[in-house]
Design a protein around this motif. Structure first.
Motif, PDB file in Angstrom:
ATOM      1  N   PHE A 181      31.962  42.874  37.672  1.00  0.00           N
ATOM      2  CA  PHE A 181      32.054  42.181  38.960  1.00  0.00           C
ATOM      3  C   PHE A 181      32.306  40.683  38.758  1.00  0.00           C
ATOM      4  O   PHE A 181      32.898  40.032  39.611  1.00  0.00           O
ATOM      5  CB  PHE A 181      30.755  42.377  39.758  1.00  0.00           C
ATOM      6  CG  PHE A 181      30.452  43.812  40.069  1.00  0.00           C
ATOM      7  CD1 PHE A 181      31.069  44.457  41.136  1.00  0.00           C
ATOM      8  CD2 PHE A 181      29.558  44.534  39.288  1.00  0.00           C
ATOM      9  CE1 PHE A 181      30.801  45.795  41.418  1.00  0.00           C
ATOM     10  CE2 PHE A 181      29.284  45.866  39.559  1.00  0.00           C
ATOM     11  CZ  PHE A 181      29.903  46.493  40.618  1.00  0.00           C
ATOM     12  N   VAL A 182      31.865  40.167  37.621  1.00  0.00           N
ATOM     13  CA  VAL A 182      31.962  38.732  37.370  1.00  0.00           C
ATOM     14  C   VAL A 182      33.254  38.358  36.651  1.00  0.00           C
ATOM     15  O   VAL A 182      33.846  37.309  36.925  1.00  0.00           O
ATOM     16  CB  VAL A 182      30.740  38.253  36.554  1.00  0.00           C
ATOM     17  CG1 VAL A 182      30.825  36.757  36.280  1.00  0.00           C
ATOM     18  CG2 VAL A 182      29.449  38.590  37.283  1.00  0.00           C
ATOM     19  N   LEU A 183      33.709  39.194  35.735  1.00  0.00           N
ATOM     20  CA  LEU A 183      34.874  38.851  34.915  1.00  0.00           C
ATOM     21  C   LEU A 183      36.134  38.564  35.731  1.00  0.00           C
ATOM     22  O   LEU A 183      36.882  37.642  35.386  1.00  0.00           O
ATOM     23  CB  LEU A 183      35.144  39.954  33.893  1.00  0.00           C
ATOM     24  CG  LEU A 183      34.255  39.911  32.637  1.00  0.00           C
ATOM     25  CD1 LEU A 183      34.525  41.120  31.748  1.00  0.00           C
ATOM     26  CD2 LEU A 183      34.489  38.630  31.851  1.00  0.00           C
ATOM     27  N   PRO A 184      36.435  39.319  36.789  1.00  0.00           N
ATOM     28  CA  PRO A 184      37.619  38.952  37.584  1.00  0.00           C
ATOM     29  C   PRO A 184      37.556  37.530  38.123  1.00  0.00           C
ATOM     30  O   PRO A 184      38.576  36.832  38.191  1.00  0.00           O
ATOM     31  CB  PRO A 184      37.618  39.989  38.717  1.00  0.00           C
ATOM     32  CG  PRO A 184      36.926  41.179  38.122  1.00  0.00           C
ATOM     33  CD  PRO A 184      35.845  40.594  37.265  1.00  0.00           C
ATOM     34  N   ILE A 185      36.340  37.088  38.486  1.00  0.00           N
ATOM     35  CA  ILE A 185      36.182  35.720  38.984  1.00  0.00           C
ATOM     36  C   ILE A 185      36.409  34.723  37.851  1.00  0.00           C
ATOM     37  O   ILE A 185      37.123  33.719  38.000  1.00  0.00           O
ATOM     38  CB  ILE A 185      34.785  35.528  39.599  1.00  0.00           C
ATOM     39  CG1 ILE A 185      34.598  36.484  40.784  1.00  0.00           C
ATOM     40  CG2 ILE A 185      34.586  34.079  40.036  1.00  0.00           C
ATOM     41  CD1 ILE A 185      33.197  36.484  41.352  1.00  0.00           C
ATOM     42  N   LEU A 186      35.810  35.010  36.686  1.00  0.00           N
ATOM     43  CA  LEU A 186      35.974  34.118  35.545  1.00  0.00           C
ATOM     44  C   LEU A 186      37.437  34.047  35.109  1.00  0.00           C
ATOM     45  O   LEU A 186      37.936  32.971  34.746  1.00  0.00           O
ATOM     46  CB  LEU A 186      35.093  34.583  34.381  1.00  0.00           C
ATOM     47  CG  LEU A 186      33.589  34.475  34.578  1.00  0.00           C
ATOM     48  CD1 LEU A 186      32.858  34.975  33.338  1.00  0.00           C
ATOM     49  CD2 LEU A 186      33.179  33.043  34.889  1.00  0.00           C
ATOM     50  N   TRP A 187      38.130  35.191  35.118  1.00  0.00           N
ATOM     51  CA  TRP A 187      39.545  35.201  34.730  1.00  0.00           C
ATOM     52  C   TRP A 187      40.375  34.368  35.707  1.00  0.00           C
ATOM     53  O   TRP A 187      41.268  33.620  35.290  1.00  0.00           O
ATOM     54  CB  TRP A 187      40.066  36.630  34.676  1.00  0.00           C
ATOM     55  CG  TRP A 187      41.500  36.711  34.232  1.00  0.00           C
ATOM     56  CD1 TRP A 187      42.607  36.840  35.023  1.00  0.00           C
ATOM     57  CD2 TRP A 187      41.983  36.635  32.882  1.00  0.00           C
ATOM     58  NE1 TRP A 187      43.746  36.855  34.268  1.00  0.00           N
ATOM     59  CE2 TRP A 187      43.404  36.730  32.953  1.00  0.00           C
ATOM     60  CE3 TRP A 187      41.373  36.502  31.646  1.00  0.00           C
ATOM     61  CZ2 TRP A 187      44.199  36.688  31.811  1.00  0.00           C
ATOM     62  CZ3 TRP A 187      42.179  36.460  30.512  1.00  0.00           C
ATOM     63  CH2 TRP A 187      43.568  36.557  30.604  1.00  0.00           C
TER      64      TRP A 187
END
Length: 339
Positions: free
Chosen positions: A196-202
């Motif tokens: 859930f977090v990685l798309p935001i970080l990317w």
């Protein structure tokens, strides 16, 4: 890197010939192949030159056996073909090499292997002063702990390579990790919650941390000077493995490495996890500042026809990432086409 309106010398049956191409791409890794993809779509003649004997060679020969990418496969594809692995898996170096090789074949990219490219490991000059009984190697030479002597291991460089290798060698050797703490990303990248977090970080790394934003321009010098924070390995992991954190290694005394605080490390092995430096000495054109730094705007230099792709933070934090080079490659090929 691409050079427009160029020629190369080749030798067939001991007869030297000159071949002319609209564009020559030097380096056949993810950046060079991405450039090749867009060049082929645009038409015109080009060739990709690479030092390795096989496409993806650096991923096969300059990485340790257990290395995996820090981004899941969904973010690791080059233009035109997603990485052929489960979206949330983390490909190994060998899987990445196989993908690059298959990618070149899939799009029939004209790669010529065995063409030397200069890119050398960064190792301090005092390394030659260490006792010859100490096993020394750069992280690009490390494969597994069987290469090491019995005794302690000093890992010089506290970034991702040092931490990753440290966890592995600490299982069989007492280990010290030397260097300034670069910090860590706040999540476990392989946990379910990370999905859930990685798309935001990317998105942040690709579109917020760029040379066009105030935040990106503020962060960029620190990334170029100090490297990225630890991604997979956390401080708790290092502590649990019994790896002792020590200051920067600054020299040698009586054949042993010396730390910034004056301590002398009586170890049997030193692994230089100090990254690489790019050697631009063979480029004899005025595109460098007084401090030898390359001067460019998003990979476009002041020298007509000379471009760069795949450098750290070329445009964004993700510019040197396997899945992050496509945007820069497309941008450069647009410039080439405009000429």
């Amino acid at each position: 890197m691409a050079i427009q309106e160029a020629a190369i010398d080749t030798r067939r049956d001991s007869v030297a010939t000159v071949e002319n191409f609209d564009t020559i791409v030097i380096g056949g890794g993810q950046a060079g192949l991405s450039v090749g993809y867009y060049l082929k779509r645009n038409g015109g003649s080009f060739v990709i030159l690479d030092a390795n004997e096989r496409i993806g060679g650096s991923w096969r020969t300059r990485t340790w056996n257990s290395l995996r990418l820090f981004t899941p496969a969904r973010y690791d594809g080059l233009p035109g073909w997603p990485f052929p692995a489960p979206a949330w898996s983390y490909p190994t170096a060998r899987e990445t090499a196989d993908y690059l090789e298959a990618y070149a074949a899939r799009f029939e990219l004209p790669v010529r292997n065995g063409m030397t490219v200069d890119r050398v490991p960064s190792v301090p000059g005092f390394a030659v002063e260490l006792d010859p009984r100490i096993v020394q190697m750069h992280s690009s030479e490390y494969r597994d702990p069987s290469q090491l002597r019995p005794g302690g291991v000093l890992l010089v460089g506290a970034g991702n390579s040092g931490a990753d290798i440290g966890l592995e060698v600490a299982k069989t050797h007492r280990s010290w990790l030397s260097g300034r703490d670069k910090g860590q990303v706040p999540i476990r990248i392989e946990s379910r919650s990370a999905r859930f977090v990685l798309p935001i970080l990317w998105f942040v790394a690709s579109h917020v941390l760029t040379v066009r934003t105030p935040l990106g321009r503020k962060v960029r010098p620190h990334v170029l000077a100090d490297g990225a924070p630890r991604i997979r390995v956390k401080t708790d992991d290092l502590d649990a493995a019994g790896i002792e954190r020590v200051p920067k290694t600054v020299g040698a005394s009586d054949g042993l490495p010396v730390l910034e605080d004056g301590r002398v490390m009586d170890v049997a092995n030193v692994i230089w996890c100090t990254g690489f430096r790019q050697d631009f000495g063979w480029i004899d054109v005025p595109v460098f500042a007084d401090d030898k730094a390359l001067v460019h705007e998003r990979g476009v230099t002041s020298e007509p026809g000379l471009y760069f792709v795949g450098l750290d933070f070329l445009y964004a934090f993700t510019s040197e990432n396997v899945g992050g080079v496509r945007r820069d490659a497309r941008h450069i090929v647009k410039h080439i086409a405009a000429r």
